[in-house]
Scaffold this active site. Sequence first.
Site, PDB file in Angstrom:
ATOM      1  N   THR A  18      11.184  -7.446  -0.206  1.00 32.71           N
ATOM      2  CA  THR A  18      10.089  -7.146  -0.908  1.00 32.71           C
ATOM      3  C   THR A  18      10.463  -6.788  -2.321  1.00 32.71           C
ATOM      4  OG1 THR A  18       8.959  -6.285   0.971  1.00 32.71           O
ATOM      5  CG2 THR A  18       7.885  -5.738  -1.003  1.00 32.71           C
ATOM      6  N   ARG A  73       0.651  -0.980  -0.042  1.00 27.95           N
ATOM      7  CA  ARG A  73      -0.151   0.132   0.019  1.00 27.95           C
ATOM      8  C   ARG A  73       0.911   1.129  -0.028  1.00 27.95           C
ATOM      9  NH1 ARG A  73      -2.074  -4.182   2.769  1.00 27.95           N
ATOM     10  NH2 ARG A  73      -4.309  -4.700   2.310  1.00 27.95           N
ATOM     11  N   ASP A 111      14.139  -1.417   2.398  1.00 33.36           N
ATOM     12  CA  ASP A 111      14.640  -1.491   3.616  1.00 33.36           C
ATOM     13  C   ASP A 111      15.445  -2.780   3.815  1.00 33.36           C
ATOM     14  OD1 ASP A 111      14.655  -1.338   6.503  1.00 33.36           O
ATOM     15  OD2 ASP A 111      12.860  -2.302   6.828  1.00 33.36           O
ATOM     16  N   THR A 112      14.872  -3.913   4.195  1.00 34.80           N
ATOM     17  CA  THR A 112      15.764  -5.282   4.004  1.00 34.80           C
ATOM     18  C   THR A 112      16.134  -5.465   2.886  1.00 34.80           C
ATOM     19  OG1 THR A 112      13.877  -6.694   4.087  1.00 34.80           O
ATOM     20  CG2 THR A 112      14.878  -6.148   6.386  1.00 34.80           C
TER      21      THR A 112
HETATM   22  P1  XMP Z   1      11.855  -4.528   2.908  1.00 36.08           P
HETATM   23  O1  XMP Z   1      12.371  -4.868   4.298  1.00 36.08           O
HETATM   24  O2  XMP Z   1      11.226  -5.841   2.354  1.00 36.08           O
HETATM   25  O3  XMP Z   1      10.571  -3.531   3.457  1.00 36.08           O
HETATM   26  O4  XMP Z   1      12.687  -3.723   1.868  1.00 36.08           O
HETATM   27  C1  XMP Z   1       9.804  -2.852   2.408  1.00 36.08           C
HETATM   28  C2  XMP Z   1       8.531  -2.553   2.982  1.00 36.08           C
HETATM   29  O5  XMP Z   1       8.657  -2.358   4.628  1.00 36.08           O
HETATM   30  C3  XMP Z   1       7.764  -1.369   4.851  1.00 36.08           C
HETATM   31  N1  XMP Z   1       8.771  -0.498   5.589  1.00 36.08           N
HETATM   32  C4  XMP Z   1       8.433   0.712   6.527  1.00 36.08           C
HETATM   33  N2  XMP Z   1       7.310   1.124   6.441  1.00 36.08           N
HETATM   34  N3  XMP Z   1       8.081   3.145   7.729  1.00 36.08           N
HETATM   35  C5  XMP Z   1       7.158   2.432   7.068  1.00 36.08           C
HETATM   36  O6  XMP Z   1       6.111   3.021   7.172  1.00 36.08           O
HETATM   37  C6  XMP Z   1       9.517   2.394   7.445  1.00 36.08           C
HETATM   38  O7  XMP Z   1      10.603   2.916   8.169  1.00 36.08           O
HETATM   39  C7  XMP Z   1       9.794   1.228   6.881  1.00 36.08           C
HETATM   40  N4  XMP Z   1      10.550   0.493   6.686  1.00 36.08           N
HETATM   41  C8  XMP Z   1      10.136  -0.384   5.978  1.00 36.08           C
HETATM   42  C9  XMP Z   1       7.254  -0.691   3.852  1.00 36.08           C
HETATM   43  O8  XMP Z   1       5.898  -1.138   3.733  1.00 36.08           O
HETATM   44  C10 XMP Z   1       8.174  -1.211   2.568  1.00 36.08           C
HETATM   45  O9  XMP Z   1       7.549  -1.204   1.267  1.00 36.08           O
END
Ligand code: XMP
Length: 183
Positions: A111, A43, A107-108
């Site tokens: 996704t 979303r 982030d990691t």
């Molecule tokens: P990854 O770890 O898979 O994460 O790269 C991607 C998804 O994690 C959520 N995400 C966040 N959402 N504040 C948020 O509101 C943050 O600081 C944050 N860090 C990760 C987000 O949905 C993203 O698509």
Amino acid sequence: MLTLRSEPLFTEIRIRERVDQLAERILQDIGGDKPLVAVGILRGCYVFMADLLRELAKRGAAINEQDFLIASSYGDETESTKKIKIERDLLMDIKDQRVLLIDDIIDTGHTLKLIRELLLKRNPEMIKTVTLLDKPERREVDLNADYSGFTIPNVFVVGYGLDYAQKYRELPYITVLEDQAEG
Ligand code: XMP
């Protein structure tokens, strides 16, 4: 107790400037002559995607179609987990299409990696990835977005589409969600 930091990390104006620059760079890089398909990861993408696509359109980019995937990691915790579920897949066929894959934050990296690999199997002509934010300190996979707006430290941010437990997406700026000891 979780509270919003009163001073935004990125103001509405700063975000607008950066989105403009991203649109400029993407267009210089991939050209505006051939149509693009914009794929958003819901979303969190929706505010950024709307602004980015309008900036691309202002610069003459042809956006053929727009479609969305819904991805979610389990739970409402501020730590993203590695378990990612595709709740809704694309409706369109991206074979031979030039895809711009848009997310709010990397982030990691799980996704974006999972979805990019899923879409590559469908034989698009090209996939370029763009995220507004990048948290490189938290990366667990070998992937960076092709384009990203801001690099941020390991903090949890909300606003401009980003949520905590489905709240704060409507904020026009991005701010840090802090854990403050009570009492
Ligand atoms: P990854 O770890 O898979 O994460 O790269 C991607 C998804 O994690 C959520 N995400 C966040 N959402 N504040 C948020 O509101 C943050 O600081 C944050 N860090 C990760 C987000 O949905 C993203 O698509």
